[in-house]
Design an enzyme around this catalytic site. Structure first.
Site, mmCIF file in Angstrom:
data_model
loop_
_atom_site.group_PDB
_atom_site.id
_atom_site.type_symbol
_atom_site.label_atom_id
_atom_site.label_comp_id
_atom_site.label_asym_id
_atom_site.label_seq_id
_atom_site.Cartn_x
_atom_site.Cartn_y
_atom_site.Cartn_z
ATOM 1 C CB CYS A 78 -0.778 0.015 1.326
ATOM 2 S SG CYS A 78 -1.838 1.479 1.529
ATOM 3 C CB CYS A 190 -3.027 3.851 -5.429
ATOM 4 S SG CYS A 190 -4.470 2.915 -4.656
HETATM 5 N N1 DGL Z 1 -4.027 0.582 -1.924
HETATM 6 C C1 DGL Z 1 -3.789 1.635 -1.219
HETATM 7 C C2 DGL Z 1 -2.530 2.518 -1.731
HETATM 8 O O1 DGL Z 1 -1.570 1.864 -2.554
HETATM 9 C C3 DGL Z 1 -4.619 2.754 -0.820
HETATM 10 C C4 DGL Z 1 -6.422 2.848 -1.003
HETATM 11 C C5 DGL Z 1 -6.871 3.614 0.096
HETATM 12 O O2 DGL Z 1 -6.969 2.995 0.946
HETATM 13 O O3 DGL Z 1 -7.217 4.745 -0.247
HETATM 14 O O4 DGL Z 1 -2.055 3.616 -1.653
#
Ligand code: DGL
Length: 267
Positions: A78, A190
């Site tokens: 993440c 993301c």
């Molecule tokens: N998948 C997450 C990232 O790579 C974020 C998604 C979220 O919770 O806003 O930042």
């Protein structure tokens, strides 16, 4: 106390389903890797939280995860959690973490016209960590930034199973912004976006490269913790922190099946 049959070598963590393509990449390289995936979906989306909240939620989830699964390493799949909370996690816990941060260095290396798009969460696009990466590796480049929490929410909600046309429609505003800015590369900063990377690639065309960090992140995890075969390992599994309503549970069951994971339920 961790039960012997609940130990996994690699743990992946995200605010939702975004980190699954990273887990899949490790599985493809090391089919015997023992892996558990934990989504802190109780606090999704991280991209709209404050730094303090992200640190608190990430720490809480990591604590639970370690108590239950005792992994050798945690891959923070993440970007938002990595740019905002990785330092704190490393200070608080003794096991190694590998983070996932925007692939700015890679994009700068590959871009021909030095105009680069960054597609991320509201937090990641403006976080000082991202700014530092730009300062360190991006001199002479122009960065067009876009936060797209709506697209992230759609992916969390199962866009992956929709038709190609639906996915295309969902990425159109992002694509248009980057094309208008004449970028030749888009960094998927993301992890959720990786679920539809193929759609980005085909819609963007051959003049635009789509950049992700899977290879670097997973190879780094394997350098720190080389894969150990464990015939007694439990089946690779997926858990989520939210009190699950039917719709959310359906999505997580679907994602688990798609990524060949046992659905473990609420952590
Ligand atoms: N998948 C997450 C990232 O790579 C974020 C998604 C979220 O919770 O806003 O930042």
């Amino acid at each position: 106390m961790t039960k012997k049959n609940e130990q996994y070598q690699y743990a992946f963590i995200d605010s939702g389903t975004g980190g699954l393509p990273y887990l899949q990449y490790l599985h493809e390289l090391e089919p015997d890797a023992s892996m558990v995936y934990v989504a802190d979906n109780a606090h999704f989306p991280y991209g709209k939280k404050t730094k303090e909240e992200v640190i608190a939620f990430a720490s809480e989830t990591v604590e639970k995860l370690i108590a239950r699964f005792n992994p050798e390493i945690i891959i923070v799949a993440c970007n938002t959690m990595s740019v905002m909370a990785l330092d704190s996690l490393r200070k608080k816990f003794t096991l190694p973490f590998v983070g996932t941060v925007p692939g700015i260095k890679l994009a700068v290396k590959q871009s021909r016209n030095k105009r680069i798009g960054i597609l991320a969460t509201e937090r990641t696009v403006c976080d000082p960590y991202t700014e530092r990466l730009i300062e360190e590796f991006g001199s002479g480049c122009y960065f067009e930034k876009r936060a797209d929490q709506e697209l992230i929410a759609q992916i969390e909600d199962g866009l992956i199973t929709d038709s190609y046309e639906e996915k295309l429609k969902a990425i159109q505003p992002a694509l248009e912004q980057f094309k208008k800015a004449n970028t030749d590369s888009i960094i998927l900063a993301c992890t959720h976006f990786l679920h539809i990377e193929d759609v980005f690639e085909s819609a963007a065309g051959s003049d635009m490269q789509i950049i992700d960090t899977r290879s670097g992140v997973i190879h780094q995890a394997l350098r720190i913790a080389p894969c150990k075969k464990n015939p007694d390992a439990p089946p690779n599994s997926c858990y989520a922190t939210a009190a699950l309503d039917t719709h959310i549970e359906e999505q997580y069951r679907m994602y688990s099946k798609l990524f060949q994971l046992r659905w473990g339920g609420a952590l």
